[in-house]
Design a protein around this motif. Structure first.
Motif, short mmCIF file in Angstrom:
data_model
loop_
_atom_site.label_atom_id
_atom_site.label_comp_id
_atom_site.label_asym_id
_atom_site.label_seq_id
_atom_site.Cartn_x
_atom_site.Cartn_y
_atom_site.Cartn_z
N PRO A 8 19.08 23.31 29.07
CA PRO A 8 18.60 24.67 29.35
C PRO A 8 17.19 24.69 29.92
O PRO A 8 16.40 23.75 29.79
CB PRO A 8 18.63 25.33 27.97
N GLY A 9 16.85 25.83 30.53
CA GLY A 9 15.52 26.08 31.05
C GLY A 9 14.84 27.22 30.32
O GLY A 9 15.25 27.60 29.21
N GLN A 10 13.80 27.78 30.93
CA GLN A 10 13.04 28.84 30.29
C GLN A 10 13.94 30.02 29.91
O GLN A 10 14.84 30.38 30.67
CB GLN A 10 11.92 29.32 31.20
N SER A 66 14.66 19.24 24.10
CA SER A 66 15.88 18.80 24.78
C SER A 66 15.97 17.27 24.81
O SER A 66 17.05 16.70 24.62
CB SER A 66 15.93 19.36 26.20
N ALA A 67 14.84 16.61 25.05
CA ALA A 67 14.83 15.14 25.06
C ALA A 67 15.19 14.60 23.68
O ALA A 67 15.99 13.65 23.57
CB ALA A 67 13.46 14.64 25.49
N LEU A 88 13.92 24.10 34.83
CA LEU A 88 13.21 23.12 34.01
C LEU A 88 14.15 22.09 33.40
O LEU A 88 13.82 20.91 33.27
CB LEU A 88 12.45 23.84 32.90
N GLY A 89 15.35 22.51 33.03
CA GLY A 89 16.32 21.62 32.39
C GLY A 89 16.72 20.45 33.25
O GLY A 89 17.23 19.44 32.74
N PHE A 95 15.60 12.78 32.81
CA PHE A 95 15.14 11.88 31.74
C PHE A 95 16.34 11.22 31.07
O PHE A 95 16.35 10.00 30.82
CB PHE A 95 14.33 12.66 30.71
N ALA A 96 17.36 12.01 30.75
CA ALA A 96 18.55 11.47 30.08
C ALA A 96 19.19 10.37 30.93
O ALA A 96 19.68 9.37 30.38
CB ALA A 96 19.55 12.59 29.82
#
Length: 295
Positions: A8-10, A66-67, A88-89, A95-96
């Protein structure tokens, strides 16, 4: 079955998020505090002065939680075949996939949030119940040339960005055209629009210094609903700041995979609701994964 993680994002932030993760990943939390210069736990659990709803704090907080949520999935022996993230997500998804490490990703998100929060004043508003074509037709009739489409969240859930007065002027025409709702968003600027060009240019300089790696599984870009290509990650993330978030096309693209199973990783269930709506009304967008050699 194709396992798909979405981040998700903001708008998904809430006080108390991450409470079940911070103690489990103390070393990662310490890294976050070092990169940010403040306590991520205090931000998420205490939210003094409503900092959690300010863009420069919201973005790092969501990335961290989220990370950590993804790390918990990995520790349980579960990893996806493909990932995507809303605005943002997308950083959490990259990263994942191993495109950058945690500290690098957090430093990028921190800078992104600072730049976006300091951009020229503007606004955003969600139009519910009209299609993109219907919205664009109304904007043309009204001569609202200063308004951009910012988020294509669903076939009839579209976010616009631009000067606050121009957005407010269009509320009546949208409602007259049978829009179910017109909802101004609590943001300080016109994100994902032409008004972010200066931010994008400045962010490119910062982003170009980051070390990127080839993702270990496909990550879908918000810009064109295509899998990220390793050599173009930086430019796609720069373009994302000024381009619409093509979430509907992203989900349609993922719907074309074999027996897709979506799972939202991180705080909230906003994306899960959008995905249900899109899968109910839209057809898969075919061909892209095979054409680009990713899957």
């Amino acid at each position: 079955m194709t396992s798909i993680y979405v981040f998700p994002g903001q708008g998904s932030q809430h006080v108390g998020m991450g409470v079940d993760l911070f103690a489990k990943y103390r070393d990662v939390v310490s890294t976050a505090d070092r990169v940010l210069g403040y306590s991520i736990v205090d931000l998420c659990l205490q939210n003094d002065g409503n900092r959690l709803d300010r863009t420069e704090y919201t973005q790092p907080a969501l990335f961290v939680v989220s990370a950590l949520s993804y790390m918990a999935k990995c520790d349980a022996g579960v990893e996806p075949d493909v990932a995507a993230g809303h605005s943002l997500g997308e950083y959490s998804a990259l990263f994942a996939a191993g495109a950058f490490d945690f500290a690098t990703g957090l430093s990028l998100v921190k800078k992104r949030g600072e730049l976006m929060s300091g951009s020229a004043p503007g606004g955003m508003a969600a139009v519910i119940g009209l299609t993109e074509d219907e919205i664009m037709g109304i904007l043309r009739v009204e001569g609202a040339n200063e308004i951009d489409v910012a988020n294509l969240n669903g076939p009839r859930q579209i976010v616009l960005a631009g000067p606050v007065d121009d957005l407010a002027r269009c509320k009546g025409p949208f409602l007259a055209a049978k829009a179910k709702n017109f909802l101004p968003l609590r943001v300080s600027a016109a994100f994902h629009s032409r008004y972010m060009t200066g931010v994008a240019d400045e962010f490119r300089t910062f982003l170009s210094k980051a070390r990127m790696h080839t993702p270990k599984f496909p990550v879908i870009s918000n810009v064109d609903a295509q899998p990220h290509e390793p050599e173009a990650i930086v430019e796609k993330l720069v373009a994302q700041i000024v381009s619409p978030v093509r979430w509907t096309d992203t989900i349609r693209r993922l719907m074309s995979l074999d027996n897709p199973r979506f799972e939202e990783v991180g705080p909230g269930k906003v994306l899960s609701g959008l995905i249900r709506q899109i899968r109910k009304t839209e057809q898969p967008l075919m061909g892209s994964f095979d054409d680009r050699g990713a899957a």
